[in-house]
Write a protein that holds these residues in place. Sequence first.
Motif, PDB file in Angstrom:
ATOM      1  N   HIS A 135      -3.260   7.053  -3.746  1.00 12.21           N
ATOM      2  CA  HIS A 135      -3.347   5.716  -3.154  1.00 12.21           C
ATOM      3  C   HIS A 135      -3.037   4.681  -4.231  1.00 12.21           C
ATOM      4  N   TYR A 162       0.851  -1.186   0.000  1.00 10.38           N
ATOM      5  CA  TYR A 162       0.000   0.000   0.000  1.00 10.38           C
ATOM      6  C   TYR A 162       0.887   1.237   0.000  1.00 10.38           C
ATOM      7  N   TYR A 222       0.749   5.445   0.095  1.00  9.15           N
ATOM      8  CA  TYR A 222      -0.094   6.600   0.403  1.00  9.15           C
ATOM      9  C   TYR A 222       0.744   7.859   0.253  1.00  9.15           C
TER      10      TYR A 222
END
Length: 772
Positions: free
Chosen positions: A690, A673, A675
Amino acid sequence: MKIYVYMKNLILVVLLTLSSCPLVWAGIQKLADEDLHIKPESDTLSHDPVFISKLPGSFKFDGVIDDPCWENLAALPMVMHIPTFGNQPTERSEVFICHDNEYIYIAGRFFDQEAGKIKVSSRKRDNIGPQEDSFFVIFDTFNDHENGVVFHTNAAGVRHDMTISNDAADDTEGFPWNDTWNTFWDVKSSRNDQGWYTEMRIPLSSLRFEEKNGLVKMGLICFRFIPRKFELDVFPAIPRKWGFWSFVKPSQAQRIELEGVQGKKPFYIAPYFTGGINQESRLNAAETDYIMHKDPKLAVGLDVKYGITNNLTADLTLNTDFAQVESDNAQINLTRFSLFFPEKRMFFQERSSNFTFAFDDMNTLFYSRRIGLHEGRPVPIIGGVRLVGRAGPWDIGFLDMQTQSFRSGETDGADLPAENFGVLRFRRQVFNSNSYVGGIITSRLGNDGTYNEVAGFDGIIRVFGDDYLDIKYAQSFDEKYKNKAVSLDASRIWIDWQRRNAKGLGYDFLYSRAGGKYEPDLGFEFRRNYYMIGTKLKYGWIPGESSKISSHRVMINAQAWRDIGNHATQSSLVGAGYYMNTKSGIDLQMMFNRAYENPSDTFYLSNDAVVAYVPLGEYNYFFAKFNANTPHTKTLVFLIASSVGQYYDGKQFTIRSTAILNLGAFLRLEPSYEYVLIRFPERDQVFTGHIVSLNSVIMVNNKLSISALADYSNIAQGILTNLRLRYNPKEGNDLYLVFNEGRNIGLDRESPVLNRVANRGILIKYTYTFIL
C-alpha cells in the motif's frame, strides 16, 4: 587508463585559450561554419524563413497590448491542430513578435466569445496545468531541428519554462520536455470581457544562438490552448503524423531570421545561505537503544553563470546544496531490477540533452543522480563546473564535480570515498539537419585509487522520410578488470532502425548487447551480460472531423534478452495492445502480454516478518495492463493504471489511482493510492503493498507558494513528509523554507524498539542573484 583525466585537462586548456583570445575563436568558428554544409529537408522545412523586425517604437510592459507599436506588425497566422488539423480556429488569436538589442518581445491577444469561461488554475511558477487557458512559445535557438526552449504562460501571467530534446520523440505516457529548467525572463497578462492578453520579454542573454554576419536564424513554434474546447491552435501549420506531440517538434518549426541582433553573454553571481538543523535516530554504541542525534547546519555557497562565448556557457558551483529540491515519491518495486528516479536538481538541467547518451528503456551511460546522492541520501559536494552550448557545428557538454567522503553514521568507516565525477559529451550534424554523430567520455575517480571510465560514440542518421538509424557503442574501463583497448566483454552495443510516425505504419527493429564486464558507474543499467533482439510494430489512424476519436493505434512488440555465455533466455516479452485518445481529452491504453523470466537468483518482494519471494527457476505467465485518464482540462481529473493476471508462479492485481483537483487558482490537491496484491498459492505466500500519497500546492500569489508531499508505505513501514515554502519576488531571488520528517510505524518490529521519529529536519535557504 585515465582517458577522462587527460581529456579534461586538454579541453580546459583549449576552452580557456579560446575564451581569452577572441581572434582565435573567431577563426575557428569561421572554419567550422565553412566545414558544415547541411541541406534542409524539403518535407519539414518547405516554408520560406520569416523575417522578425525590430520593435517599431516603444510600449508599456503591462500585458494590455494597447500600444500603437503592435499595430505596425503582422500577426502570425494560426491554424487548428487539435481537434481537427487544418481547420480555422474557433477563437481569434493575434500573436506578434519583434526584438531590439536587449530582448525578444512576444505579444498575444487571445479573444474569446465566452471570456467568462477563461480558466486560471495556477499562480505558482512552473506549475501551469492543462486545465487552463495558456500560450506557449518554442525557440529552436541553435536552428538544429532537434532542441528547443519553451516559454509558457497563462492568463494570470505565471512563468513556466522548459526544454525540449530529441525532437520531442512521441511518448504516449509522458511529456516530451524537461520542466525543471529555469532562465531569466518576464511576462505580464491581463483579462477583460473580450479575452485575455499577454506580453513576454525574453532577454537575449537567456537564449544561446549563433550569429553569422549580423544575421541570426532560429526556429519558432507558438500555440494557444483552449481547455474547455480541447482546442490547440498552432503556428506554423504542423501536421499530426508524428503523434500527439507533433506540435512541439523543433524539426517542424517555422524558420525565422533576426537582423542586427548580437548575442549577450550572461554573467550571474548567486551567493546563497543555508541554515537549519537535522535530527536522526541512531543506535547507541551498546546497540541497546536509539538516540536522536542533532546536527546543526550553517553554510554558504556560490553559483556563477558566465558566457564564455555567445554559444558556450559555464556554470560554477561551490559548496553545492540541493536542500530545496522536492522529495521523490515512494514506489513499490515488483521487478528484480533497481528503480529509476528522475533528476530534479536544477544545476543539471540546462541543455541536459547535450549529455544524453541513452539506450533502450531508461538505460543510459550518464545518470546525473550518481553525483551527490548515495542510496537516496545527499553526499556533500565541494563544487564543480559545467559547460554547455555549441562551438561551431559541435554541441558540447562538459561536467566536472568533486564530492567529499560520505559516512551514513551507522558504520565506523566511510560508505564512499571522496570522488571526482566527469563527463565530456560532443556531437554534430552530418548529412542532413536531422542526423548526428558524436562521442562521450565519463569518469568516476575515488581518492582510494578506484576508477571507472567509459568511452562511447553514437550516430543518429535520418536515412529517408521518417526512417532513422540509431547506433551506439560504449566500452568501460575499471580497476577490477584488465580491459583491452577493444573488448566486447566490457562493451555496450545498440542498433535501432525505426520509423518515427504515429500515422500509418511505424516500426522499431532493435539489437542490444552488454558484456559481463560492462560497468558504467556513472550510468544506469538494468541488466548485465546479455544480448537483446526485438521489434515493435504499430499502425495509427487519425479519423475525420466527424469522429469523436482524435487518434488511435494498434501495437505489437516482441523482445528477448539472452545470456551471452550460454545463450539461455534471461527474459522475453511479447505483447499486443491498443491506444486511443479522444477529442475531449480521454486517453486509454491496454496491453496484453506473455512474459518469460529466468531469474539467476532468488529475489524478495518484502522485508517484513512474512517474506514473499520468487525463487530461482523458469516462469511463463500472462498478464494485462490498462491505463486511462479523464480529460486533464477538467477541474477534477482521474488517472488509473492497473495490471492483472499471472506473476511468475503466482497471481497479481495492482492498481494505482490518482485524482487531480484544481480548486481555483490557489489550491491544487493530488491524492493517490497504490495497491499491490501478489499471491503464491503453492508456497502459501502473500505480498500486499500500500502506498498512500498526497501532493498539494497552495498558491498565495505569483510570488509565494507552499508545496507539501506526504507518503505512507507499508513496505517501508513509515510516513514521509516534505513541506516547502518558496518566496520568489523576482527571477534569481529565492527564499525557501523546507521541513522534512520520517516517522516509523510498527516500532517493535526491531529490537531495540524504534523511535517514533526516524529523522527530521528544518532548513532555510536564501539565494540572491547579481546580474553583471
